[in-house]
Write a protein that holds these residues in place. Sequence first.
Motif, mmCIF file in Angstrom:
data_model
loop_
_atom_site.group_PDB
_atom_site.id
_atom_site.type_symbol
_atom_site.label_atom_id
_atom_site.label_comp_id
_atom_site.label_asym_id
_atom_site.label_seq_id
_atom_site.Cartn_x
_atom_site.Cartn_y
_atom_site.Cartn_z
ATOM 1 N N ASN A 149 1.587 -2.363 -2.210
ATOM 2 C CA ASN A 149 2.536 -1.303 -2.567
ATOM 3 C C ASN A 149 3.389 -1.699 -3.770
ATOM 4 O OD1 ASN A 149 2.375 1.137 -0.757
ATOM 5 N ND2 ASN A 149 2.340 -0.499 0.778
ATOM 6 N N LEU A 150 3.735 -2.995 -3.863
ATOM 7 C CA LEU A 150 4.473 -3.449 -5.051
ATOM 8 C C LEU A 150 3.629 -3.216 -6.313
ATOM 9 C CD1 LEU A 150 7.027 -4.904 -6.169
ATOM 10 C CD2 LEU A 150 5.751 -7.043 -5.982
ATOM 11 N N GLY A 151 2.323 -3.425 -6.191
ATOM 12 C CA GLY A 151 1.405 -3.173 -7.306
ATOM 13 C C GLY A 151 1.452 -1.705 -7.712
ATOM 14 N N ALA A 152 1.506 -0.812 -6.715
ATOM 15 C CA ALA A 152 1.562 0.624 -7.008
ATOM 16 C C ALA A 152 2.869 0.970 -7.718
ATOM 17 C CB ALA A 152 1.428 1.428 -5.718
ATOM 18 N N TYR A 153 3.987 0.454 -7.202
ATOM 19 C CA TYR A 153 5.279 0.736 -7.848
ATOM 20 C C TYR A 153 5.299 0.193 -9.275
ATOM 21 C CZ TYR A 153 7.204 2.154 -3.322
ATOM 22 O OH TYR A 153 7.437 2.798 -2.147
ATOM 23 N N LYS A 215 -3.478 -1.146 1.068
ATOM 24 C CA LYS A 215 -4.235 -0.864 -0.164
ATOM 25 C C LYS A 215 -4.432 0.645 -0.326
ATOM 26 C CE LYS A 215 -6.423 -5.371 -0.270
ATOM 27 N NZ LYS A 215 -5.282 -5.902 0.499
ATOM 28 N N ILE A 216 -4.693 1.305 0.801
ATOM 29 C CA ILE A 216 -4.850 2.776 0.744
ATOM 30 C C ILE A 216 -3.500 3.430 0.408
ATOM 31 C CG2 ILE A 216 -5.611 4.836 2.035
ATOM 32 C CD1 ILE A 216 -7.899 3.003 2.065
ATOM 33 N N GLU A 217 -2.428 2.892 0.990
ATOM 34 C CA GLU A 217 -1.094 3.439 0.668
ATOM 35 C C GLU A 217 -0.835 3.322 -0.831
ATOM 36 O OE1 GLU A 217 1.059 2.115 4.869
ATOM 37 O OE2 GLU A 217 1.648 1.150 3.009
ATOM 38 N N ALA A 218 -1.189 2.157 -1.374
ATOM 39 C CA ALA A 218 -0.979 1.927 -2.812
ATOM 40 C C ALA A 218 -1.829 2.902 -3.620
ATOM 41 C CB ALA A 218 -1.330 0.488 -3.166
ATOM 42 N N ALA A 219 -3.091 3.068 -3.205
ATOM 43 C CA ALA A 219 -3.993 3.978 -3.917
ATOM 44 C C ALA A 219 -3.460 5.409 -3.850
ATOM 45 C CB ALA A 219 -5.393 3.904 -3.310
ATOM 46 N N GLU A 220 -2.881 5.778 -2.711
ATOM 47 C CA GLU A 220 -2.361 7.149 -2.572
ATOM 48 C C GLU A 220 -1.181 7.374 -3.525
ATOM 49 O OE1 GLU A 220 -0.928 8.286 1.335
ATOM 50 O OE2 GLU A 220 -1.357 10.391 0.891
ATOM 51 N N LYS A 221 -0.267 6.415 -3.554
ATOM 52 C CA LYS A 221 0.887 6.544 -4.463
ATOM 53 C C LYS A 221 0.395 6.705 -5.908
ATOM 54 C CE LYS A 221 4.367 3.865 -2.022
ATOM 55 N NZ LYS A 221 3.573 3.267 -0.945
#
Length: 365
Positions: A149-153, A215-221
């Motif tokens: 999630n940090l990667g997504a942000y 990982k899916i949460e990150a992909a969704e963001k």
Amino acid sequence: MNRFTWQRAVIKVGSALIAPEGNECSGRFLLALARFITASREAGKEVILVSSGSVAAGRSKVKIRHNASIAEKQAMAAIGQTLMMANWQRFFDFPCAQVLLTADDLRDRTRYVNIKNTLREILNHQALPVVNENDTVAVNELKVGDNDNLGAYTALVAQADTLIICSDIDGLYTADPRKDPTATLIPTVEKIDATIYGLAGGAGTSVGTGGMRTKIEAAEKCTNSGIQTLIVNGRKGETFDSLLEGSVPGTLFKANSTPSSARRLWLTHTLKTAGTIEIDSGAKEALVKKGASLLPSGITHIHGQFEQGDAIDVVCNGSTIAKGLSLYNAKDLLLIKGKKSKDIASVLGYETADVAIHRDDMVLF
Ligand code: GLU
């Protein structure tokens, strides 16, 4: 294999790659990735790393037999962070720049703007940003909690077009391949829904914090903001050969829109403006014809009490020509309006940026 193109990517490297034994950083799985980063930069692309490994590296130096307390883990992170950075630096001739963030930093508007500007400057200076959670100060509600999630942000704040999550598994499978021999790799995910979350199961390894779910949460963001997301196996050298030639050797989560249109939509429709600035026709010409950023020298009037990071309307001769995020608050903009960028620091006693609105943060109408 899916094909993909990219210009600015956030590459997330989990503890399973950097600290495969769960203690101490290792270069074993990083060489192919480091080559990929160097080759991509030479091809004119921009890379930001999000790396785990501080707690694992610190664990090797803190000799305790019991389960670590929060303070002990935070001490491990502090000790291990420098080891993790050093582990990366030895692969590159250009500088690695340490960036430590918490969820709280990303929620705070002023800090968010500063993070964005700093990442931009690090890239402008040809250094490689290496982002991690600031584990030493962050506990529970202050934490993002996992580096997926940090990667997504990070991808969002850095306005990347791609997030590449390097895991120790080839991608998203129809079932857990460690338990089910009939499991097959899913090459493309068009839309992330409950079925996709259902495939994620629990955490994969015991070393890192995240599993497939994060990982899916990150992909969704990311995909919701126009950022395509890849899950690939970072332990295999051939992964990076494929990525270099534009193939996805894992799962590609397709972006729902382009980053610029997602951003445009967000800027145009979601953000209420908190003020207005008037500019002269020379500045208008630079914005419209050259796609330039707005300099303080072109500003003639300021209306409203906006803060740094607020959206403001840009008006020229009575018509609204743009909307953008202000890098200065109204009070300070009033002091630097009409002035040269080089005078900002002496007038204000600080300088956030040499422009009032960066072109990346502006939509023209
Ligand atoms: N920030 C943690 C570390 O560097 C890793 C968190 C994660 O594995 O997702 O050790």
